[in-house]
Design a protein around this motif. Structure first.
Motif, PDB file in Angstrom:
ATOM      1  N   ASP A  35       0.825  -1.208   0.000  1.00 56.42           N
ATOM      2  CA  ASP A  35       0.000   0.000   0.000  1.00 56.42           C
ATOM      3  C   ASP A  35       0.861   1.262   0.000  1.00 56.42           C
ATOM      4  OD1 ASP A  35      -2.418  -1.354  -0.090  1.00 56.42           O
ATOM      5  OD2 ASP A  35      -2.662  -1.390   2.086  1.00 56.42           O
ATOM      6  N   ARG A  36       1.935   1.258   0.768  1.00 58.76           N
ATOM      7  CA  ARG A  36       2.836   2.420   0.783  1.00 58.76           C
ATOM      8  C   ARG A  36       3.499   2.612  -0.576  1.00 58.76           C
ATOM      9  NH1 ARG A  36       4.525   0.175   5.781  1.00 58.76           N
ATOM     10  NH2 ARG A  36       6.549  -0.422   4.870  1.00 58.76           N
ATOM     11  N   PHE A  37       3.880   1.511  -1.218  1.00 59.32           N
ATOM     12  CA  PHE A  37       4.485   1.591  -2.541  1.00 59.32           C
ATOM     13  C   PHE A  37       3.525   2.213  -3.547  1.00 59.32           C
ATOM     14  CE2 PHE A  37       4.620  -0.708  -6.679  1.00 59.32           C
ATOM     15  CZ  PHE A  37       5.788  -0.146  -7.199  1.00 59.32           C
ATOM     16  N   LEU A  38       2.300   1.754  -3.548  1.00 55.23           N
ATOM     17  CA  LEU A  38       1.311   2.283  -4.494  1.00 55.23           C
ATOM     18  C   LEU A  38       1.036   3.755  -4.233  1.00 55.23           C
ATOM     19  CD1 LEU A  38      -1.144  -0.755  -4.494  1.00 55.23           C
ATOM     20  CD2 LEU A  38       0.343  -0.051  -6.382  1.00 55.23           C
ATOM     21  N   LEU A  87       9.383   5.923 -15.987  1.00 55.08           N
ATOM     22  CA  LEU A  87       8.677   4.873 -15.261  1.00 55.08           C
ATOM     23  C   LEU A  87       9.597   4.162 -14.278  1.00 55.08           C
ATOM     24  CD1 LEU A  87       6.291   2.957 -17.725  1.00 55.08           C
ATOM     25  CD2 LEU A  87       5.679   4.277 -15.687  1.00 55.08           C
ATOM     26  N   VAL A  88      10.764   3.788 -14.733  1.00 50.72           N
ATOM     27  CA  VAL A  88      11.703   3.080 -13.862  1.00 50.72           C
ATOM     28  C   VAL A  88      12.084   3.954 -12.676  1.00 50.72           C
ATOM     29  CG1 VAL A  88      14.049   2.161 -13.696  1.00 50.72           C
ATOM     30  CG2 VAL A  88      12.611   1.561 -15.646  1.00 50.72           C
ATOM     31  N   THR A  89      12.361   5.231 -12.946  1.00 52.81           N
ATOM     32  CA  THR A  89      12.707   6.149 -11.864  1.00 52.81           C
ATOM     33  C   THR A  89      11.583   6.230 -10.839  1.00 52.81           C
ATOM     34  OG1 THR A  89      14.132   7.475 -13.301  1.00 52.81           O
ATOM     35  CG2 THR A  89      13.279   8.545 -11.307  1.00 52.81           C
ATOM     36  N   ASP A  90      10.347   6.315 -11.308  1.00 48.07           N
ATOM     37  CA  ASP A  90       9.199   6.423 -10.407  1.00 48.07           C
ATOM     38  C   ASP A  90       9.036   5.152  -9.571  1.00 48.07           C
ATOM     39  OD1 ASP A  90       6.940   7.900  -9.410  1.00 48.07           O
ATOM     40  OD2 ASP A  90       5.636   6.626 -10.617  1.00 48.07           O
ATOM     41  N   VAL A  91       9.159   4.004 -10.219  1.00 48.18           N
ATOM     42  CA  VAL A  91       8.979   2.736  -9.507  1.00 48.18           C
ATOM     43  C   VAL A  91      10.074   2.530  -8.465  1.00 48.18           C
ATOM     44  CG1 VAL A  91       9.051   0.226  -9.786  1.00 48.18           C
ATOM     45  CG2 VAL A  91       7.669   1.613 -11.341  1.00 48.18           C
ATOM     46  N   LEU A  92      11.317   2.760  -8.832  1.00 49.27           N
ATOM     47  CA  LEU A  92      12.411   2.548  -7.883  1.00 49.27           C
ATOM     48  C   LEU A  92      12.350   3.546  -6.733  1.00 49.27           C
ATOM     49  CD1 LEU A  92      15.406   1.700 -10.250  1.00 49.27           C
ATOM     50  CD2 LEU A  92      13.793   0.153  -9.124  1.00 49.27           C
ATOM     51  N   ARG A  93      11.973   4.804  -7.036  1.00 47.51           N
ATOM     52  CA  ARG A  93      11.820   5.789  -5.973  1.00 47.51           C
ATOM     53  C   ARG A  93      10.707   5.384  -5.010  1.00 47.51           C
ATOM     54  NH1 ARG A  93       8.161   8.820  -4.984  1.00 47.51           N
ATOM     55  NH2 ARG A  93       7.237   8.523  -7.040  1.00 47.51           N
ATOM     56  N   ALA A  94       9.582   4.904  -5.562  1.00 48.39           N
ATOM     57  CA  ALA A  94       8.456   4.471  -4.708  1.00 48.39           C
ATOM     58  C   ALA A  94       8.851   3.289  -3.835  1.00 48.39           C
ATOM     59  CB  ALA A  94       7.255   4.127  -5.583  1.00 48.39           C
ATOM     60  N   LEU A  95       9.660   2.380  -4.379  1.00 50.89           N
ATOM     61  CA  LEU A  95      10.143   1.254  -3.569  1.00 50.89           C
ATOM     62  C   LEU A  95      11.022   1.749  -2.420  1.00 50.89           C
ATOM     63  CD1 LEU A  95      11.023  -1.465  -6.250  1.00 50.89           C
ATOM     64  CD2 LEU A  95       9.199  -1.586  -4.520  1.00 50.89           C
ATOM     65  N   ASP A  96      11.905   2.712  -2.730  1.00 46.40           N
ATOM     66  CA  ASP A  96      12.770   3.248  -1.684  1.00 46.40           C
ATOM     67  C   ASP A  96      11.965   3.957  -0.598  1.00 46.40           C
ATOM     68  OD1 ASP A  96      15.043   2.334  -2.963  1.00 46.40           O
ATOM     69  OD2 ASP A  96      15.406   4.209  -4.051  1.00 46.40           O
TER      70      ASP A  96
END
Length: 381
Positions: free
Chosen positions: A318-321, A368-377
Motif C-alpha cells: 500500500d505504501r508503494f502504491l 517509469l523506472v525512476t518512479d517505480v524505484l523511488r516508490a520502492l525506496d
C-alpha cells in the motif's frame, strides 16, 4: 479492392491501421461515424444485413471485421461478434456451447470473476473441473469434457500453457477449445492459428488501450459454432453501443504502436525489479529466466504489458502504491497510462497480500523506472 484484400500478408502496423475499413467512396470518410439506429427502413420481406438494432449495426460490422483481420489475417471464413464487455463475450461462449450434464474445464488461476461463472454453470447442471494454467495441468482433468477454457497468460499470475499441446489433446477426444486472449491481444498471440476453436477477449484492456471503453469479442472460423453465440447475444440483448464500437475501431489504428511501447516498458520494469531485495515472485513472460518464457516465446509474438510481483506485506504494498507518481492505483490493465494495484484487495485471486499487478503504459521508460524505484525506496520500513 476491399480493406481486407489490402491488408492480407501485411505487417502488424499496416494491418492495424487499415483493418475493417470499408471500400473507399468519393467524398465519404475513410472510417464512417457511428450509426445510431434502433431500426432501419425495411419495406417488403425482412432480408438484408440490417433489420433491427439488437441484431446488427453497420458500426459493429466494421469493428468485427477489423478484429477478425487481426485475429486471423487472410482468413476469409473468420467470424467475429462484439459484446459490451469481456464477461459478456465469455458468458456467450460458455452458456451457448454447454448444456446440463456437460463437463467444462476452467483454469483455477484465471480472471477473478471465473469462480462466479463456475457457480452459475454448476447451478445449470454443468460439471466444472479446474486446474492451474502452468505446466499444462488442465490436461489432467480433460477426460470427457465438452469445452476446455484456457487463459494464457493467466491473469494475474502470468503463467503460460502450451496452446498447441492442449488443443491437440482436446480435439483428439472431441473437446472444443476457447482461449482468453485478453492479455496478449491479437498482436501478441493468435489462438485460432494455434488450433483453438474460439478466441475470446476483453477489448477493454490493451486492444482499445485508453481506459474509456468496455468491450468484448468472440472470434471463430466455424460458422456452426458461432451461430449459437450469435443467438445468445440476441436472446440476452448483450449488444455494444455504436459509439463504443466506433471508438474501439478508431483505437485499433494505434494498437501496434501502443503494444510495442507498452511491451518494451513492461520488460524494462521487470528487469529493473529483478535485483530489488524486497521484491519476490517477479513474473513477466518476456524475461528469459521466467518459468513461462520457453513456451511463451514459441507461441507469442509480444509478451504483453503486465508485470506481477510481491512485496513483503500488505502495508508495504500500500505504501508503494501511494508513493507512485506516474502510475495510477487502479484496476484493469492495458491502458496507455500505467496502472498498478494490490490485487488481493478484491479477494477473488489466490495471491499474497503484498501481490502487485503492474500494467506498463506508454510513458518514457526512464521516467517509469525512476518512479517505480523511488516508490520502492520511499515505501521501505
Amino acid at each position: 479492392m476491399t480493406s481486407g484484400d489490402f491488408v492480407t500478408g501485411s505487417g502488424d502496423g499496416t494491418r492495424a491501421v487499415r483493418a475493417g475499413l470499408p471500400e473507399p467512396v468519393k467524398y465519404e470518410p475513410t472510417l464512417p461515424g457511428p450509426v445510431f439506429a434502433a431500426h432501419f427502413h425495411l419495406p417488403g420481406e425482412p432480408t438484408g444485413p440490417y433489420t433491427y438494432g439488437r441484431d446488427e449495426n453497420p458500426t459493429w460490422t466494421l469493428l468485427e471485421r477489423a478484429i477478425g483481420e487481426l485475429e486471423a489475417p487472410g482468413q476469409d471464413d473468420v467470424e467475429t461478434l462484439a459484446f459490451p464487455s469481456g464477461m459478456a463475450a465469455i458468458s456467450a461462449v460458455l452458456f451457448s456451447q454447454l448444456r446440463a450434464g456437460d463437463i467444462v474445464v476452467l483454469p483455477d488461476d484465471g480472471y477473478q470473476v471465473l469462480p462466479l461463472v463456475r457457480e452459475q454453470l454448476t447451478a445449470f447442471g454443468i460439471e466444472v473441473r479446474t486446474a492451474p494454467t502452468g505446466g499444462d495441468a488442465q490436461l489432467d482433468v480433460l477426460d470427457g469434457a465438452k469445452l476446455l477454457w484456457i487463459e494464457t497468460p493467466s491473469n494475474p499470475g502470468l503463467d503460460v500453457c502450451d496452446i498447441r499441446r492442449l488443443v491437440e489433446a482436446a480435439h483428439a477426444q472431441g473437446t472444443l477449445v476457447a482461449v482468453d486472449n485478453t492479455l496478449a491481444t491479437p498482436l501478441g498471440q493468435r489462438p485460432l492459428e494455434l488450433g483453438a476453436d474460439f478466441s475470446v477477449a476483453s477489448g477493454t484492456k490493451m486492444l482499445t488501450g485508453h481506459g474509456d471503453i468496455l468491450l468484448g469479442y468472440v472470434t471463430a472460423r466455424d460458422a456452426a459454432l458461432m451461430a449459437p453465440v450469435r443467438r445468445w447475444r440476441k436472446v440476452v440483448g448483450a449488444i455494444l453501443g455504436p459509439m463504443e464500437a466506433w471508438l474501439a475501431h478508431r483505437s485499433l489504428a494505434t494498437l501496434h504502436l501502443r503494444a510495442d511501447r507498452q511491451t518494451a516498458n513492461a520488460l524494462t520494469i521487470a528487469e529493473a525489479l529483478r535485483n530489488r531485495p524486497e521484491v519476490t515472485g517477479l513474473r513477466y513472460p518476456g524475461l528469459p529466466d521466467d518459468p513461462s518464457y520457453k513456451i511463451a516465446s514459441q507461441q507469442m509474438r509480444r509478451f504483453g504489458c503486465v508485470v506481477s510481483f510481491t512485496l513483503p506485506t500488505r502495508a508495504r504494498a500500500d505504501r508503494f502504491l501511494d508513493a507512485l507518481r506516474l502510475v495510477d492505483d487502479a484496476t484493469s490493465f492495458g491502458g496507455v497510462r500505467s496502472t498498478a494495484e494490490r490485487r488481493g484487495r478484491w479477494g477473488g485471486d489466490a495471491v499474497p497480500e503484498g501481490f502487485i499487478r503492474f500494467s506498463a503504459g506508454a510513458e518514457d521508460p526512464e521516467d517509469l523506472v525512476t518512479d517505480v524505484l523511488r516508490a520502492l525506496d520511499e515505501s521501505g520500513d
